[in-house]
Design an enzyme around this catalytic site. Structure first.
Site, PDB file in Angstrom:
ATOM      1  CG  ASP A 142      30.518  11.061  51.598  1.00  0.00           C
ATOM      2  OD1 ASP A 142      29.492  10.399  51.786  1.00  0.00           O
ATOM      3  OD2 ASP A 142      30.800  12.086  52.249  1.00  0.00           O
ATOM      4  CD  GLU A 166      26.074  11.165  48.975  1.00  0.00           C
ATOM      5  OE1 GLU A 166      25.106  10.953  49.704  1.00  0.00           O
ATOM      6  OE2 GLU A 166      27.162  11.575  49.414  1.00  0.00           O
TER       7      GLU A 166
HETATM    8  C1  NOJ Z   1      26.869  11.287  52.599  1.00  0.00           C
HETATM    9  C2  NOJ Z   1      26.899   9.985  53.336  1.00  0.00           C
HETATM   10  O1  NOJ Z   1      26.184   9.036  52.607  1.00  0.00           O
HETATM   11  C3  NOJ Z   1      26.339  10.246  54.710  1.00  0.00           C
HETATM   12  O2  NOJ Z   1      26.121   9.068  55.423  1.00  0.00           O
HETATM   13  C4  NOJ Z   1      27.289  11.160  55.435  1.00  0.00           C
HETATM   14  O3  NOJ Z   1      26.723  11.526  56.669  1.00  0.00           O
HETATM   15  C5  NOJ Z   1      27.579  12.429  54.632  1.00  0.00           C
HETATM   16  N1  NOJ Z   1      27.780  12.179  53.243  1.00  0.00           N
HETATM   17  C6  NOJ Z   1      28.806  13.107  55.158  1.00  0.00           C
HETATM   18  O4  NOJ Z   1      29.945  12.367  54.822  1.00  0.00           O
END
Ligand code: NOJ
Length: 627
Positions: A265, A319
């Site tokens: 993440d 990500e």
């Molecule tokens: C990215 C995640 O995919 C999302 O769902 C989340 O709200 C944020 N990061 C914070 O962790």
């Protein structure tokens, strides 16, 4: 007549295909490829640097995660097994055969850890515990064993840019300025506030992703703490070696249990800017650009690789928030020993302006993104391909056509064709294999997502937007569209839950029409088609390691490209993919020298088996030919 008989046979075969699926064949393929990867590992070659060119495929080092098709499960919305209206791990276990039949071989599980759910599990209270609504560690172990028994793999979400404010590290950290955990997070004095001296101003002008300032005042020690996301998601201080040590230990905990890797993440955000200065007006237009490029990002990821990842046979996908395509190789180039691949958002956000506003896009622009990926990323990088997840609208509502039932089906199939034939490891989000659509939100109280709720306060209550405008934009792009429960059947609540009370988020009212049970019995369903497209992807390494060439980049309606693989001593694999992106039928003459051969996949029943030089394409027509 002959055609009808042939078609009946094809339809019956498709039904059987889903029931019996060529499990043996898939297993055989997986075993062959797994042993290939193992051989590579046994010979001690972990990167292309010292790679014997004979074991490369078209210059790429073969790896199981490059050949995988990944399916994302959002556990809260997948299947409730105990009647509390919330999905859980036993619910996932119940559907492992469904996933196996679909043909995916890796499951990415969104956070399953103990959490107070300010952001549906992306705020973790205890990394070594299962969220109680989702079950127990024994349930997790059973689910993992079920996945392994079916020769699939599991990657879990690693959310370590921040924790929950209820994590014991933060509870300690906020308790006093000299607590040993104080430096696990970012605590700063406020700026003087002449207008109201008792209430200092935030230390800098960082905005939070979820509206307002990224700083929260804490009365007990009279300092602010940093939170890029919700107030309940304080950012960890990765500059503190103890934080890194603790994170690496929790990663090992899950890897030792047998998980096969991580989706990481917002991982580029872990290295903060020294001194945390204000953002300039230019930087304020896109804060993640700066936040993602902190001075120690690569150093910390390399340390993570050295200390943890290199010791296991894992898949890692980051990500890549804030990272441009050109910057990606710093993270994914195999010779740098950081991560295997990242999610790049250029394609999935092509139609997005400020926040949830819509931006016009054209097909040549979308193609240009994929074309650039093919030229920027080299043989020692690896790509992902996806157009949906739990943070984006439903695939078919976002990029297809839901104006009629027929177009919904065709356009969903077209997009699945594209995902399974473009470059990179494909990721499917739960329910997109059924063509699930956005939810018809009409009121703000129908949303659960903190992003929407906070934005409502800032934008509507703050007088920046009307309520109607806000609802319209959130209905189009809000994250809850993809979080409504899976539509398994036409039973109450789509078979997601047996709860008498409403599930945690309402089921889309179109579930009697769109559901897995119905699609399982319909040979022409999106579900069956997705299964075929996945099978095609698995059957030919050209879709994994093959070259990609866009044969008509400027065409505003047709996306046509080839995937070709020439391996010494093996027959050439040459595929042509032709996608008519719209409802207007078109006669498409292939560029000079190209002739479509035998049909390998088509989304319109009755598409002629042989191609030729000119193709008559119907609305949302998708075809894959060998040539
Ligand atoms: C990215 C995640 O995919 C999302 O769902 C989340 O709200 C944020 N990061 C914070 O962790």
């Amino acid at each position: 007549m002959i055609w009808r008989v042939k078609r009946t046979i094809v339809l019956l075969a498709r039904v059987f295909l889903f029931a019996a699926i060529s499990i043996d064949q898939t297993l055989a393929q997986q075993n062959i490829r797994a042993s290939k990867t193992e051989q590579t590992e046994k010979s001690g070659q972990t990167g292309q640097a010292g790679q014997d060119s004979a074991s490369l495929v078209n210059g790429y080092e073969p790896m199981w995660w490059k050949e995988a098709v990944v399916y994302q499960v959002y556990p809260r919305s997948f299947q409730d097994s105990n009647g509390d209206g919330i999905g859980d791990l036993n619910g996932i276990t119940q559907h492992l055969d469904y996933l196996k039949k679909l043909g995916v071989n890796v499951i990415w599980l969104s956070p399953h850890y103990d959490s107070p759910n300010a952001d549906n599990g992306y705020d973790i209270r205890d990394y070594r515990k299962v969220m109680k609504e989702f079950g127990t560690m024994a349930d997790f172990d059973r689910m993992l064993a079920g996945i392994k028994a079916r020769h699939m793999r599991l990657i879990v979400d690693l959310v370590v840019n921040h924790t929950s404010d209820e994590h014991h590290w933060f509870v300690e950290s906020r308790s006093s300025k000299d607590n040993p955990y104080r430096d696990y997070y970012f605590w700063r004095d406020g700026k003087p506030n002449p207008a109201d001296p008792a209430h200092p101003l935030p230390p800098n002008n960082y905005p939070s992703f979820f509206s307002g300032s990224a700083w929260q005042w804490d009365e007990s020690t009279k300092q602010f703490y940093l939170h890029y996301f919700a107030v309940k998601q304080p950012d960890l201080n990765w500059d503190n070696p103890k934080v890194r040590e603790d994170v690496f230990a929790l990663m090992k905990f899950w890897l030792d249990k047998g998980v096969d890797g991580f989706r990481m993440d917002v991982i580029p955000l872990i290295s903060k800017q020294p001194g945390l200065p204000d953002l300039t007006p230019e930087q304020l237009k896109a804060p993640p650009r700066l936040w993602a490029n902190g001075p120690h990002r690569d150093e910390y990821l390399q340390e993570m690789n050295r200390e943890v990842l290199s010791k296991y046979d894992v898949m890692t996908v980051g990500e890549a928030i804030g990272i441009t395509l050109e910057e990606e190789p710093k993270i994914i180039n195999s010779q740098r020993h950081e991560l295997n691949m990242v999610f790049n958002f250029d394609a999935v956000r092509i139609n997005r302006g400020e926040f949830y506003s819509e931006k016009k896009w054209t097909l040549p622009q979308l193609k240009a993104i994929y074309d650039r990926h093919a030229s920027v990323l080299g043989k020692t990088d690896w790509d992902t391909v996806f157009l949906s997840n739990h943070d984006n609208p439903r695939l078919v509502s976002n990029f297809g056509d839901t104006s009629t039932a027929e177009f919904r089906v065709r356009s969903a199939k077209l997009i699945e064709t594209m995902l399974m034939t473009l470059r990179g490891t494909p990721f499917i989000y739960q329910g997109d294999e059924l063509g699930m659509t956005n939810f018809p939100f009409k009121r703000v109280d129908q949303f659960n997502d903190i992003e929407v709720k906070n934005a409502y306060e800032e934008k509507v209550l703050g007088g920046k937007m009307t309520e109607a405008e806000f609802i319209a934009e959130s209905q189009r792009f809000g994250r809850d569209n993809s979080r409504t429960p899976m539509q398994w059947s036409d039973a109450p609540n789509a078979g997601f839950t047996a709860a008498a009370a409403a599930p945690w988020l309402a089921v889309n009212p179109n579930y009697p029409e769109i559901n897995a049970a119905k699609e399982q019995t319909d040979p022409d369903s999106i579900l069956h088609y997705t299964q075929e497209a996945i099978a095609l992807h698995h059957a030919h390494l050209a879709f994994v390691y093959g070259d990609y060439k866009d044969i008509d980049p400027e065409n505003p309606q047709v996306y046509a490209y080839t995937r070709t693989l020439n391996e010494a001593g093996k027959p050439d694999q040459r595929f042509l993919v032709v996608l008519n992106f719209g409802e207007k039928p078109v006669e498409y003459a292939l560029p000079e020298g190209l002739k479509a051969g035998k049909l390998a996949l088509a989304n319109i029943p009755g598409t002629p088996e042989a191609g030729g030089m000119t193709l008559r394409l119907g609305a949302w027509d998708a075809r894959v030919y060998s040539f």
